[in-house]
Design a protein around this motif. Structure first.
Motif, mmCIF file in Angstrom:
data_model
loop_
_atom_site.group_PDB
_atom_site.id
_atom_site.type_symbol
_atom_site.label_atom_id
_atom_site.label_comp_id
_atom_site.label_asym_id
_atom_site.label_seq_id
_atom_site.Cartn_x
_atom_site.Cartn_y
_atom_site.Cartn_z
ATOM 1 N N ASN A 199 0.971 -1.261 -0.180
ATOM 2 C CA ASN A 199 0.016 -0.052 0.003
ATOM 3 C C ASN A 199 0.775 1.279 -0.177
ATOM 4 N N PRO A 200 0.684 2.209 -1.179
ATOM 5 C CA PRO A 200 1.678 3.261 -0.998
ATOM 6 C C PRO A 200 1.496 4.220 -0.010
ATOM 7 N N GLU A 201 0.241 4.257 0.701
ATOM 8 C CA GLU A 201 -0.080 5.108 1.907
ATOM 9 C C GLU A 201 0.446 4.761 3.148
ATOM 10 N N VAL A 202 0.984 3.699 3.170
ATOM 11 C CA VAL A 202 1.641 3.200 4.402
ATOM 12 C C VAL A 202 3.258 2.774 4.141
ATOM 13 N N THR A 203 4.006 3.232 5.394
ATOM 14 C CA THR A 203 5.338 2.917 5.113
ATOM 15 C C THR A 203 5.664 1.559 5.201
ATOM 16 N N VAL A 204 6.844 0.942 4.483
ATOM 17 C CA VAL A 204 7.124 -0.285 4.713
ATOM 18 C C VAL A 204 8.379 -0.185 5.877
ATOM 19 N N ARG A 205 8.132 -0.616 6.945
ATOM 20 C CA ARG A 205 9.012 -0.688 8.199
ATOM 21 C C ARG A 205 10.248 -1.460 7.748
ATOM 22 N N SER A 206 11.359 -0.991 8.450
ATOM 23 C CA SER A 206 12.718 -1.497 8.134
ATOM 24 C C SER A 206 13.286 -2.083 9.706
ATOM 25 N N ARG A 207 14.394 -2.987 9.557
ATOM 26 C CA ARG A 207 14.919 -3.608 10.595
ATOM 27 C C ARG A 207 15.023 -2.623 11.682
ATOM 28 N N GLY A 208 14.712 -2.976 13.134
ATOM 29 C CA GLY A 208 14.875 -2.107 14.118
ATOM 30 C C GLY A 208 13.778 -1.048 14.634
ATOM 31 N N VAL A 209 12.751 -1.341 13.870
ATOM 32 C CA VAL A 209 11.605 -0.207 14.005
ATOM 33 C C VAL A 209 10.369 -0.966 14.681
ATOM 34 N N MET A 210 9.713 -0.323 15.770
ATOM 35 C CA MET A 210 8.704 -0.789 16.584
ATOM 36 C C MET A 210 7.190 -0.359 15.478
ATOM 37 N N GLU A 211 6.460 -1.159 15.468
ATOM 38 C CA GLU A 211 5.152 -0.835 15.123
ATOM 39 C C GLU A 211 4.127 -1.239 15.646
ATOM 40 N N LYS A 212 2.908 -0.927 15.364
ATOM 41 C CA LYS A 212 1.648 -1.317 16.032
ATOM 42 C C LYS A 212 0.385 -0.804 15.201
ATOM 43 N N CYS A 213 -0.927 -1.025 15.763
ATOM 44 C CA CYS A 213 -1.951 -0.386 15.096
ATOM 45 C C CYS A 213 -2.049 0.919 15.091
ATOM 46 N N THR A 214 -2.468 1.694 14.027
ATOM 47 C CA THR A 214 -2.521 3.114 14.163
ATOM 48 C C THR A 214 -3.801 3.654 13.932
ATOM 49 N N TYR A 215 -4.956 2.804 13.908
ATOM 50 C CA TYR A 215 -6.367 3.161 13.509
ATOM 51 C C TYR A 215 -6.474 3.577 12.152
ATOM 52 N N CYS A 216 -5.633 2.909 11.277
ATOM 53 C CA CYS A 216 -5.781 3.299 9.801
ATOM 54 C C CYS A 216 -5.481 4.613 9.516
ATOM 55 N N VAL A 217 -4.600 5.237 10.297
ATOM 56 C CA VAL A 217 -4.288 6.691 10.180
ATOM 57 C C VAL A 217 -4.177 7.215 8.624
ATOM 58 N N GLN A 218 -3.858 6.462 7.689
ATOM 59 C CA GLN A 218 -3.865 6.763 6.424
ATOM 60 C C GLN A 218 -5.330 7.074 5.741
ATOM 61 N N ARG A 219 -6.145 6.145 6.353
ATOM 62 C CA ARG A 219 -7.468 6.409 6.041
ATOM 63 C C ARG A 219 -8.272 7.762 6.443
ATOM 64 N N ILE A 220 -7.994 7.840 7.913
ATOM 65 C CA ILE A 220 -8.273 9.310 8.169
ATOM 66 C C ILE A 220 -7.742 10.403 7.581
ATOM 67 N N GLU A 221 -6.591 10.359 7.062
ATOM 68 C CA GLU A 221 -6.119 11.372 6.528
ATOM 69 C C GLU A 221 -6.718 11.614 5.028
ATOM 70 N N LEU A 222 -6.687 10.377 4.484
ATOM 71 C CA LEU A 222 -7.387 10.504 3.087
ATOM 72 C C LEU A 222 -8.989 11.033 2.939
ATOM 73 N N THR A 223 -9.486 10.705 4.300
ATOM 74 C CA THR A 223 -11.108 11.033 4.274
ATOM 75 C C THR A 223 -11.253 12.635 4.403
ATOM 76 N N ARG A 224 -10.004 12.989 5.437
ATOM 77 C CA ARG A 224 -9.985 14.367 5.914
ATOM 78 C C ARG A 224 -9.654 15.339 4.346
ATOM 79 N N ALA A 225 -8.914 14.876 3.699
ATOM 80 C CA ALA A 225 -8.316 15.611 2.462
ATOM 81 C C ALA A 225 -9.657 15.734 1.702
#
Length: 877
Positions: free
Chosen positions: A771-797
């Motif tokens: 998905n081009p709206e979401v960063t592909v994480r690299s080694r050494g990075v923490m990640e978790k649920c974001t409430y699909c923040v990319q969808r929030i921002e697309l809807t806001r735009a």
């Protein structure tokens, strides 16, 4: 020989050899580790973007578009909405109420480079096929098909080539359903149920993925699992997801389930005589309750006699059941496998196990992935092919191709048209209108059927009892083995066992104890030892080696093996023998990953208690000031009364947010990357399920301990991750009481795209899946649920562009969109019209680990039960 089901080599073996490649820590080792940390930093890759000189008219501004199509699974259509980005399908959502996980996970197969074999020689194949047809009888084996257009092509092909014989193969057949209708009504028919219109529902040894309408059933049933509630009963030989939601459950051997149905028919007057037993009081109470307006939902594998009894009982009860013509023109059965084994000339186009091709005069295999065969030709992915398919409700849907075939594949319609020298016609105006309007091409035509008299005389014998009764059933992830190449499904935990990457022989605890293996298994479980006893299973003249997994809630004498690991052409109901081999096999289960301790994680209430309860007031104590409030206050509620633990939310989150698959070895170390963990509990009230994701706490413990401010709090209540700040201290994960964070110990994202080799990620076709709206994480990075923040921002735009505010319910997260039970709701606490306001005022509303004082934005609604006051659970188990 050591066998495994993950990447070709574990990442640490291929790339790093071990987590600390310099051996024991010394001063030199400390310096080396510091240099290694610097090497883990991701370099900035600069790419130039070139704009269009003349933008093609079909390119949508912003690159996003949505199309409607129907994807077949096991022959039945599932209408979906396909989200495209620059002509790349990236996400699927159900067009109507529900869909299974298989179309969504199939996005991986669309781009999978493993589909690429030798360049297909279609003209050479057609010449060889026509020559084989001229020499003698040639068998074409197809999967289950419910396409009128394909059947018309078959009829023309058989008229032109008299030596063409057609068989239909499915390891999980629906033949018994049609035979049962023939016994009950005198003609074959397909039942279409409306379980939401019934006050009482009896589930007879059936689960979601085992019936073509299973997910639609739960979408309908879940609407009645909130007040005013219906009542669910389950009689089954295996703990199922649907059975876990029942108010009362009776565990019987497979033959016992059919004997129970026979006694129920006697109790309700469909058959003469009196019941042989009352099953601890379960039978008379159930019979009385069904008279209020009940319906029976039988599993497809029950014998024809049991199917006929269920249909006769539904007719007696006036159940909301209609009947339509069978979707299949010719029924697909496992017996076609034996026909294929004996044929001298064979074209195999079915899914599932592959017959032996040795010694044949002509052999060809048409499949999604290349096979070892004289002629191996690629079939098109469903998103690469148009066609027509009927769904489980009898409606005809049109499918459209959304991308050109990436690897030269053809659909079955195109294959038959090529044999005839024809072309598949383009979409007609009516077909285009149906796709544009999101409706079926043709509604179901229902039959007026009445049970014939004399059923007791026509009733064939039911399933015979045996000391060990084996049932071969589809697996929730791999189905009958056709999705073995899909890592999304391989690593999706099985709902009841939470196993990944493997299948197991399921047996009850009493049966495992009778074999003398239960104590050993539980001792290893306490030591976190993944090894399980390997058993030799014999049934119907075949044998298989399967590891044992004792499952609470299974009756003694009942065994279940997955069709993905054990297939038998005689059917799925067999008498069996099992013996220990003295060997072990490692099984990986995610059940204890993220264990929260001895806490009341899932609350269970009765309907009357929930109606009388007052909303729980959250105790909020803090020495810190409140966060500034923005325009919105995003929050989520999960209704546990409508969640049955199917895992679709986990899969949708994975596809939407570029979450990688890490392989069996990494999962065994607790390193799975799924942002949504579904916890399963065996409790006195039954089997309970709870999705756990980041709770987006207003007083988040993770935010205060991050030394580089990679964990931030937004003014709209989101707990954000700034990936390029994260240095991997993992303090946030250690401080999270919900254990909802995931760490990239290795470059999992690049390895997933590169099919195990991160160095091949850039040129891999799987990069198109990201998905081009979401960063592909690299080694050494923490990640978790974001409430699909990319969808929030697309809807806001979009709202800003149209000069308005975000509408109520306009933002929908990926997990919310695919949930068949509509258990997940995402909303705005500042919107007075949002349904989340009513959820928080319910008496069953609560927060997980309220004693942690984290003020989570994700909250839960208690699991509701509606037991019959006349029935005591302990009397019947």
């Amino acid at each position: 020989m050591k066998t495994r089901r993950g990447f070709e080599e574990a990442l640490e073996k291929e790339l790093f050899r071990e987590e600390f490649p310099f051996g024991p820590v010394s001063r030199r080792g400390v310096l080396a580790m510091g240099l290694l940390a610097l090497a883990a930093c991701t370099p900035v890759v600069r790419r130039k973007g070139v704009p269009y000189v003349r933008q093609p008219e079909w390119v949508v501004e912003g690159g996003r578009a949505e199309f409607i199509t129907a994807l077949p699974h096991a022959g039945f259509a599932e209408p979906v909405r396909v989200r495209n980005y620059q002509e790349r399908p990236l996400f699927l959502a159900p067009l109507e109420e529900a869909m299974s996980p298989y179309p969504l996970a199939g996005l991986y197969a669309l781009y999978d480079p493993a589909r690429k074999g030798k360049a297909p020689d279609w003209p050479g194949f057609y010449r060889a096929w026509r020559q084989a047809l001229a020499e003698g009888e040639t068998l074409l084996v197809l999967p289950r098909t419910a396409s009128p257009r394909l059947e018309a092509l078959l009829q023309r092909a058989q008229a032109r080539f008299p030596n063409l014989r057609v068989a239909r193969f499915e390891a999980w057949s629906l033949e018994n359903v049609y035979l049962g209708a023939e016994l009950a009504f005198g003609r074959r028919a397909w039942p279409v149920y409306q379980p939401d219109r019934a006050e009482v529902v009896l589930l007879l040894d059936v689960d979601l993925h085992e019936h073509p309408a299973g997910y639609a059933w739960w979408a309908a049933l879940s609407r009645r699992r909130v007040p005013p509630m219906n009542r669910l009963y389950a009689v089954e030989s295996l703990p199922t997801l649907l059975g876990s939601m029942a108010d009362h459950r009776l565990a019987l051997k497979p033959s016992g389930v059919e004997a129970f149905l026979l006694d129920l028919a006697r109790a309700l007057g469909v058959l003469p005589g009196t019941p042989a037993a009352d099953y601890g009081g379960f039978l008379p109470v159930l019979a009385e309750d069904l008279r209020r307006g009940g319906v029976l939902l039988p599993g497809p594998h029950l014998s024809p006699g049991a199917q006929a009894l269920a249909m006769a009982l539904n007719a007696r009860l006036g159940a909301p059941v209609a009947y339509t013509l069978p979707p299949e023109r010719e029924v697909a059965t496992p017996r076609a496998f034996l026909e294929a084994e004996g044929a001298q000339r064979l074209v195999w186009a079915a899914e599932g196990p592959l017959p032996s091709l040795q010694g044949k005069r002509f052999a060809a295999v048409l499949s999604l992935y290349p096979k070892e065969a004289p002629y191996s030709l690629p079939l098109a992915h469903p998103l690469e092919a148009s066609g027509q398919h009927r769904d489980a409700l009898g409606r005809l849907w049109q499918a459209q191709a959304l991308v050109q075939p990436l690897y030269g594949g053809k659909s079955l319609e195109e294959v038959l048209a090529g044999l005839l020298g024809e072309e598949v016609p383009a979409l007609s105006p009516e077909e285009k209108r149906a796709l544009a309007e999101g409706r079926p091409l043709e509604e179901a035509g229902f039959l007026d059927l009445t049970p014939l008299p004399g059923l007791p005389q026509r009733l064939p014998p039911l399933r015979e009892a045996a000391p060990l009764e084996l049932t071969l059933r589809p697996e929730a992830s791999l189905y009958d083995g056709r999705y073995r190449e899909n890592p999304y499904l391989q690593e999706l935990p099985r709902p009841m066992t939470r196993l990944v990457w493997d299948g197991a022989l399921l047996a009850g605890e009493a049966q495992a104890a009778a074999w003398g293996l239960l104590e050993e298994v539980r001792a290893r479980e306490r030591r976190a030892d993944p090894r399980r006893p390997l058993l030799r299973l014999r049934a119907g003249g075949k044998e298989a080696l399967l590891p044992l997994w004792p499952l609470p809630g299974m009756p003694e004498g009942s065994l279940v093996a997955p069709l993905s690991h054990f297939f038998h052409p005689q059917g799925v109901a067999l008498a069996a023998e099992a013996s220990a081999t003295g060997r072990d096999y490692p099984l990986v289960s995610t059940q204890y990953h993220g264990y929260l301790g001895e806490v009341e994680a899932v609350r269970v209430m009765r309907e009357e208690e929930a109606l009388e309860a007052e909303p729980e007031k959250e105790k909020r104590l803090s020495l810190y000031p409140l966060w500034p409030q923005g325009e919105h206050a995003w929050a989520m509620t999960v209704d546990l009364s409508r969640c049955l633990g199917c895992g679709l939310c986990t899969l949708a989150c994975q596809v939407e947010n570029n979450i990688p698959v890490v392989g069996k070895e990494e999962v065994a170390k607790g390193r799975e990357m799924h942002w949504i963990r579904i916890d399963r509990y065996f409790a006195q009230e039954g089997v309970l399920h709870q999705p756990v994701m980041c709770q987006h706490c207003e007083k988040a413990p993770c935010e205060a301990v991050c030394p580089v401010a990679a964990t931030e709090h937004s003014d709209e209540g989101l707990n954000l991750m700034v990936y390029n700040r994260c240095v991997g201290t993992k303090y946030c994960s250690a401080n999270c009481p919900y254990k909802a964070r995931r760490f990239n110990f290795f470059p999992y994202g690049e390895a997933f795209v590169g099919k195990g080799d991160p160095r091949k990620a850039k040129e891999s076709p799987l990069a198109l899946l990201m998905n081009p709206e979401v960063t592909v994480r690299s080694r050494g990075v923490m990640e978790k649920c974001t409430y699909c923040v990319q969808r929030i921002e697309l809807t806001r735009a979009q709202a800003v562009q149209e000069g308005r505010k975000i509408r109520t319910g306009e933002v929908r997260t990926a997990c919310q969109e695919v949930c068949p039970g509509k258990a997940i709701h995402f909303g705005d606490l500042l919107d007075p019209e949002d349904p989340i306001q009513a959820h928080r005022k319910e008496g069953r509303h609560y927060t997980l680990l309220a004693e942690a004082n984290t003020w989570p934005r994700t909250t839960y609604l208690a699991h509701l039960k509606n037991p019959n006051p006349k029935l005591k659970e302990e009397r019947h188990g």
